[in-house]
Every structure is written in structure tokens, then in C-alpha cells.
Write an enzyme that holds these catalytic residues in place. Structure first.
Site, PDB file in Angstrom:
ATOM      1  N   PRO A   1       0.930  -1.066  -0.172  1.00  0.00           N
ATOM      2  CG  PRO A   1      -0.251  -1.284   2.123  1.00  0.00           C
ATOM      3  CD  PRO A   1       0.426  -1.990   1.291  1.00  0.00           C
ATOM      4  CG  ASN A   2      -0.387   4.442   1.148  1.00  0.00           C
ATOM      5  OD1 ASN A   2      -1.166   4.847   0.622  1.00  0.00           O
ATOM      6  ND2 ASN A   2      -0.335   4.035   2.258  1.00  0.00           N
TER       7      ASN A   2
ATOM      8  NE  ARG B   1       2.786   7.687   2.359  1.00  0.00           N
ATOM      9  CZ  ARG B   1       3.355   6.452   2.661  1.00  0.00           C
ATOM     10  NH1 ARG B   1       3.862   5.561   2.246  1.00  0.00           N
ATOM     11  NH2 ARG B   1       2.947   6.379   4.308  1.00  0.00           N
TER      12      ARG B   1
ATOM     13  CE1 TYR C   1       8.183   5.468   2.816  1.00  0.00           C
ATOM     14  CE2 TYR C   1       6.734   7.442   2.947  1.00  0.00           C
ATOM     15  CZ  TYR C   1       7.257   6.168   3.342  1.00  0.00           C
ATOM     16  OH  TYR C   1       6.503   5.723   4.567  1.00  0.00           O
TER      17      TYR C   1
ATOM     18  CG  ASN D   1       8.300  -1.921   0.799  1.00  0.00           C
ATOM     19  OD1 ASN D   1       7.366  -1.574   1.800  1.00  0.00           O
ATOM     20  ND2 ASN D   1       9.056  -0.627   0.591  1.00  0.00           N
TER      21      ASN D   1
ATOM     22  CB  ALA E   1       0.978   0.458   6.939  1.00  0.00           C
TER      23      ALA E   1
ATOM     24  CD  GLU F   1       9.814  -6.909   7.153  1.00  0.00           C
ATOM     25  OE1 GLU F   1      10.024  -5.765   7.408  1.00  0.00           O
ATOM     26  OE2 GLU F   1       9.770  -7.924   7.471  1.00  0.00           O
TER      27      GLU F   1
ATOM     28  CG  HIS G   1      10.566  -1.647   5.488  1.00  0.00           C
ATOM     29  ND1 HIS G   1       9.260  -1.476   5.423  1.00  0.00           N
ATOM     30  CD2 HIS G   1      10.784  -2.786   6.183  1.00  0.00           C
ATOM     31  CE1 HIS G   1       8.606  -2.715   6.019  1.00  0.00           C
ATOM     32  NE2 HIS G   1       9.544  -3.330   6.382  1.00  0.00           N
TER      33      HIS G   1
ATOM     34  NE  ARG H   1       8.964   7.027   8.843  1.00  0.00           N
ATOM     35  CZ  ARG H   1       8.123   6.648   7.753  1.00  0.00           C
ATOM     36  NH1 ARG H   1       8.106   5.587   7.241  1.00  0.00           N
ATOM     37  NH2 ARG H   1       7.016   7.187   7.721  1.00  0.00           N
TER      38      ARG H   1
END
Length: 145
Positions: free
Chosen positions: A9-10, A17, A22, A71, A74, A95, A97, A104
Site C-alpha cells: 500500500p501507498n 508521497r 521516500y 515491501n 504498513a 523484506e 523498507h 520512525r
């Protein structure tokens, strides 16, 4: 060697964004860059979805791949269903990111997926994907030499 690059998502909003977090490269730009960095014998397939079930379906379809770069966005912090899908397939999963999730918000510090992945790469911007690709290639070569 075939690698699935699966984004959650996103991530379709990359480049627009929160560019301070990012970066300013789009998802298409990321794919193009990763393809340039891939060795000749590596075939990359790119998928993105904002929907948990679609990500699970893509993982289920990953039986034909030698590795997955994931990735999950969330969903990393919430999805036991994606964790179970990773556990169900033979392909090793890394995985990734873009941002350093540990620097964060606290809710981003826990991954539901990390324990069923062969590794986690976080915080190196889009280079995280290149590092994951090379890790999967080495992992595959070590198992097939």
C-alpha cells in the site's frame, strides 16, 4: 533466476508521497533502475497493490520464482495473513523498507513478517531494493552451487 518485486500500500505514490522520507523517484523509476542493475540472468517481475488480499495472491503465485523482494508497507506491522502467505511458499523472501523504520514512529518498529523472511533491509532508500536483489542472488547461488 526469476525474482518477484512486490510492493504494498501507498508505494504507488512513490515520488509524490513524503519525498523527504521516500525520495522523489516514482515506482516506475524504481523498477527501471532495478532492471538496469540486475544481472543478465535475472528476470524481475514487478507488482504493486494497495489491497492485502492481492498481495497474498501474488505471494501464492510466487511458487514459480526463485525469490521475492517484498515491501509490504504498513501491512508489515499488522498482517498475519501476509506472514502466513510467506510461510506457505518455497521462494525465499527479503523484506525491504525505503526508510529506516526503526528511526520512525514506535508502531513501525515491529515487523510481523521478519521472522519468516530470510532477511530484512531497511533505511537505504531505493538502494534497499538493489541490496535485496543481490542478497537473493547470493542466497540462490549458495544453495545451487
Amino acid at each position: 533466476m526469476r525474482i518477484l518485486v512486490l510492493n504494498g500500500p501507498n508505494l504507488n505514490l512513490l515520488g509524490r508521497r513524503e519525498p523527504d522520507v521516500y525520495g522523489d523517484v516514482s515506482l516506475k523509476g524504481l523498477a527501471a533502475e532495478l532492471m538496469l542493475r540486475a544481472p543478465e540472468d535475472v528476470e524481475l517481475t514487478f507488482k504493486q497493490s494497495n489491497h492485502e488480499g492481492d498481495l497474498i495472491d501474488a505471494l501464492h503465485d510466487a511458487f514459480d520464482y526463485e525469490g521475492v523482494i517484498l515491501n509490504a508497507g504498513a501491512y508489515t506491522h499488522t498482517s498475519i495473513a501476509i506472514r502466513d502467505a510467506i510461510s506457505a511458499i518455497a521462494a525465499p523472501v527479503v523484506e525491504v523498507h525505503i526508510s529506516n523504520v526503526h528511526a520512525r514512529e514506535t508502531f513501525r518498529h515491529e515487523s510481523k513478517l521478519a521472522a519468516v523472511c530470510i532477511g530484512v533491509i531497511t533505511g537505504f532508500g531505493l538502494t534497499s531494493y538493489t541490496l535485496a536483489m543481490h542478497a537473493l542472488i547470493e542466497h540462490w547461488r549458495n544453495r545451487h552451487d
